[in-house]
Design an enzyme around this catalytic site. Structure first.
Site, mmCIF file in Angstrom:
data_model
loop_
_atom_site.group_PDB
_atom_site.id
_atom_site.type_symbol
_atom_site.label_atom_id
_atom_site.label_comp_id
_atom_site.label_asym_id
_atom_site.label_seq_id
_atom_site.Cartn_x
_atom_site.Cartn_y
_atom_site.Cartn_z
ATOM 1 N N ASN A 93 -46.307 14.478 105.169
ATOM 2 C CA ASN A 93 -47.494 14.405 104.307
ATOM 3 C C ASN A 93 -47.335 15.229 103.036
ATOM 4 O O ASN A 93 -47.656 14.760 101.949
ATOM 5 C CB ASN A 93 -48.745 14.855 105.076
ATOM 6 C CG ASN A 93 -49.018 13.950 106.264
ATOM 7 O OD1 ASN A 93 -48.377 12.911 106.421
ATOM 8 N ND2 ASN A 93 -49.953 14.349 107.121
ATOM 9 N N THR A 97 -64.427 -8.137 60.447
ATOM 10 C CA THR A 97 -65.396 -7.800 61.495
ATOM 11 C C THR A 97 -65.891 -9.154 62.010
ATOM 12 O O THR A 97 -66.000 -10.096 61.215
ATOM 13 C CB THR A 97 -66.594 -6.961 60.977
ATOM 14 O OG1 THR A 97 -67.300 -7.741 60.010
ATOM 15 C CG2 THR A 97 -66.143 -5.662 60.326
ATOM 16 N N HIS A 98 -66.144 -9.253 63.277
ATOM 17 C CA HIS A 98 -66.515 -10.543 63.903
ATOM 18 C C HIS A 98 -65.441 -11.605 63.657
ATOM 19 O O HIS A 98 -65.747 -12.798 63.634
ATOM 20 C CB HIS A 98 -67.859 -11.056 63.379
ATOM 21 C CG HIS A 98 -68.943 -10.029 63.380
ATOM 22 N ND1 HIS A 98 -69.779 -9.819 64.448
ATOM 23 C CD2 HIS A 98 -69.303 -9.114 62.434
ATOM 24 C CE1 HIS A 98 -70.623 -8.840 64.168
ATOM 25 N NE2 HIS A 98 -70.350 -8.388 62.946
ATOM 26 N N SER A 136 -40.988 -25.108 72.613
ATOM 27 C CA SER A 136 -41.640 -25.973 73.593
ATOM 28 C C SER A 136 -40.627 -27.000 74.081
ATOM 29 O O SER A 136 -39.749 -27.420 73.332
ATOM 30 C CB SER A 136 -42.832 -26.678 72.930
ATOM 31 O OG SER A 136 -43.103 -27.893 73.609
ATOM 32 N N LYS A 151 -42.499 -26.325 67.680
ATOM 33 C CA LYS A 151 -43.207 -25.128 68.132
ATOM 34 C C LYS A 151 -42.371 -23.861 68.152
ATOM 35 O O LYS A 151 -41.187 -23.868 68.474
ATOM 36 C CB LYS A 151 -43.720 -25.362 69.558
ATOM 37 C CG LYS A 151 -44.768 -26.430 69.631
ATOM 38 C CD LYS A 151 -46.135 -25.901 69.355
ATOM 39 C CE LYS A 151 -46.795 -25.551 70.675
ATOM 40 N NZ LYS A 151 -48.156 -25.101 70.444
ATOM 41 N N GLU A 194 -48.265 -12.948 74.183
ATOM 42 C CA GLU A 194 -49.150 -13.504 75.212
ATOM 43 C C GLU A 194 -48.890 -12.857 76.576
ATOM 44 O O GLU A 194 -49.802 -12.574 77.343
ATOM 45 C CB GLU A 194 -48.960 -15.019 75.306
ATOM 46 C CG GLU A 194 -49.509 -15.752 74.088
ATOM 47 C CD GLU A 194 -49.059 -17.200 74.026
ATOM 48 O OE1 GLU A 194 -48.714 -17.788 75.059
ATOM 49 O OE2 GLU A 194 -49.048 -17.752 72.906
ATOM 50 N N LYS A 221 -48.361 3.437 96.391
ATOM 51 C CA LYS A 221 -47.063 3.336 95.707
ATOM 52 C C LYS A 221 -46.831 2.048 94.946
ATOM 53 O O LYS A 221 -46.452 2.075 93.769
ATOM 54 C CB LYS A 221 -45.934 3.548 96.716
ATOM 55 C CG LYS A 221 -45.862 4.983 97.105
ATOM 56 C CD LYS A 221 -44.916 5.277 98.209
ATOM 57 C CE LYS A 221 -45.304 6.618 98.787
ATOM 58 N NZ LYS A 221 -46.694 6.629 99.344
HETATM 59 N N1 ARG Z 1 -44.594 6.354 104.009
HETATM 60 C C1 ARG Z 1 -45.642 7.299 104.094
HETATM 61 C C2 ARG Z 1 -46.499 7.219 102.837
HETATM 62 O O1 ARG Z 1 -46.050 6.693 101.887
HETATM 63 C C3 ARG Z 1 -45.093 8.675 104.236
HETATM 64 C C4 ARG Z 1 -46.023 9.639 104.882
HETATM 65 C C5 ARG Z 1 -46.136 9.360 106.308
HETATM 66 N N2 ARG Z 1 -46.964 10.325 106.995
HETATM 67 C C6 ARG Z 1 -47.578 10.044 108.133
HETATM 68 N N3 ARG Z 1 -48.298 10.961 108.647
HETATM 69 N N4 ARG Z 1 -47.482 8.857 108.671
HETATM 70 O O2 ARG Z 1 -47.615 7.680 102.777
#
Ligand code: ARG
Length: 462
Positions: A110, A155-156, A277, A283, A290, A325
């Site tokens: 953790n 503007t607009h 295109s 084109k 975009e 993540k």
């Molecule tokens: N892969 C986990 C995460 O990204 C790592 C931490 C895991 N900790 C646990 N107590 N399961 O959060």
């Protein structure tokens, strides 16, 4: 490969859960941060006498060799483990044997993952900042070259008053400048080390959190161990910074798309930044702009995902947080790519200066100045506004611009007009008379550019 926590279990993990629950598929990119954090943790354990000198040395050397082998492409990160933390630890044990099993003393995944993500985010703020600084250089270059490139300000999306291309790009310079300083704020606030927080309640080992924080470049250890493992505010802030950068890129993209259209023809995109295109041979499409505009939705989505993931999680760590993540990686990669593409696109873009100037002339962008001219001749502004309004109506009917009218025509609307009206409403005068701070006049613009240049030079040096 067995999990790190197999001891208390008698059955294998459900296969689908394992597939969905393993994070190695995306957290493998944290290998540098993970090894660096482990190295410092081990060194600290040695300094505190928790590990012997020999154990510490072997662990550090083992981690170094893993680092170098991954870097050199000699070791590939396998996906048969749960996450990057498990991979590094298993590989360490494979290389140095039982001493490797001591690395995790006084640490939990953790605080480990909390550390890895902070290190990653800190690096990314630097990376994004670097790309933004380059974009600012490109924008500044456009500003310096176009102080007298007149164009309509809108503007607009209706022609309003004349500005210059330098002035228009100056607005974006300011937006990206704020983005750069916002990233710096985020970086400063997040720069506290979660390492040593343990699972949530610290540890009974005499860890030196000050030492590990300093070694890893943090200002201080996080003050509360529960907060340390459960805080992702800094990541929300970072994604918010990215969302705003992307918003600014998107607005500029939208303008480029409009300017590049056949109706405007203010700019012409370089072949390298446009596409054709498959059916219409004529084109040349502004796909890059975009795509940047489109990617904005995705980056906002990443921010929303993270906010939503975090909103209902009780303290301290919960598995939900693993979902931080992918949005973070996706947003950072997307924005880094878009900034670089934007810089390349505008640097190679051709500005049709005559078209811009002609457009500014033919849109009554000098109407305010014409009214101000009458005010100078003693007519109250509200009346002047009305007179010029009628003149504009007349011009539309006659298909003329204001400066094409004869003095006789002017006199039909007000006797206050004189020969000097032509100079007063010329495009040049309309722009050059605007010299209050931040205005498009040459003098004001010179100061704005000077200040922008000094700021950028200092930022690049930092
Ligand atoms: N892969 C986990 C995460 O990204 C790592 C931490 C895991 N900790 C646990 N107590 N399961 O959060």
């Amino acid at each position: 490969m067995a999990q790190l926590w197999g001891g208390r279990f008698t059955k294998d993990t459900n296969a689908l859960f394992k597939e969905l629950g393993d994070s190695i598929h995306f957290d493998h990119r944290l290998w540098r941060e993970d090894i660096e954090g482990s190295r410092v943790h081990a060194r600290m354990l040695g300094r505190q006498g928790i590990l012997s000198e020999e154990e510490t040395t072997r662990i550090e050397e083992g981690l170094d060799s893993i680092y170098h082998d991954i870097e050199a492409g000699k070791l590939s990160i396998t996906t048969d483990v749960e996450d990057i933390h498990s991979f590094v630890e298993a590989e360490l044990i494979r290389r140095i044997g039982d001493d490797g099993k001591r690395l995790h003393t006084g640490r939990s995944r953790n605080d480990q993952v909390a550390l890895d993500m902070r290190l990653w985010t800190r690096n990314e703020t630097d990376e994004i900042r670097h790309h933004l600084l380059h974009l600012e250089e490109v924008i500044l270059g456009i500003m310096q070259e176009n102080v007298t490139t007149y164009m309509p300000g809108f503007t607009h999306l209706q022609k309003a008053q004349p500005v210059t291309l330098a002035h228009h790009f100056g607005a974006y310079f300011e937006m990206f400048r704020r983005d750069i300083t916002r990233l710096a704020d985020t970086r400063k606030r997040m720069n506290e080390s979660p390492l040593g927080a343990g699972a949530l309640a610290g540890t009974t080992y005499p860890l030196d959190r000050e030492y590990t924080a300093k070694e890893l470049g943090f200002d201080r250890p996080c003050a509360n161990s529960m907060d340390a493992v459960s805080d992702r505010d800094y990541l929300v802030e970072f994604l918010n910074d990215l969302a705003l950068i992307q918003l600014h890129l998107s607005r500029l993209s939208e303008e480029i798309i409009i300017w590049n259209s056949d109706e405007y023809r203010f700019v012409e995109l370089d072949d390298a930044y446009s596409t054709g295109s498959s059916i219409m041979p004529q084109k040349k499409n502004p796909d890059v702009a975009e795509l940047i505009r489109g990617k904005t939705g995705r980056v906002y989505g990443d921010l929303m995902s993270l906010l939503t993931v975090m909103k209902g999680i009780p303290l301290a760590y919960d598995k939900d947080m693993q979902e931080d993540k992918e949005p973070a990686f996706d947003a950072a990669d997307t924005v880094a790519g878009c900034i670089q593409l934007m810089a390349g696109m505008i640097e190679s873009m051709k500005f049709n200066r005559d078209v811009m100037e002609a457009s500014a002339k033919h849109g009554f962008t000098n109407a305010t100045d014409a009214a101000d001219y009458l005010v100078g001749k003693g007519i109250p502004f509200r009346d002047a506004h009305g007179i010029i309004g009628q003149l504009v109506l007349y011009c539309i009917k006659e298909k003329k611009s204001l400066d094409m009218l004869t003095l006789d025509e002017f006199h039909e609307f007000s006797p206050a007009f004189d020969r000097d009206v032509y100079d007063a409403i010329s495009l040049r005068t309309c722009v050059e008379k605007r010299n209050t701070i931040g205005a498009p006049g040459k003098e004001a613009m010179r100061q704005e550019i000077e200040e922008a240049k000094n700021w950028l030079t200092e930022e690049i040096k930092r």
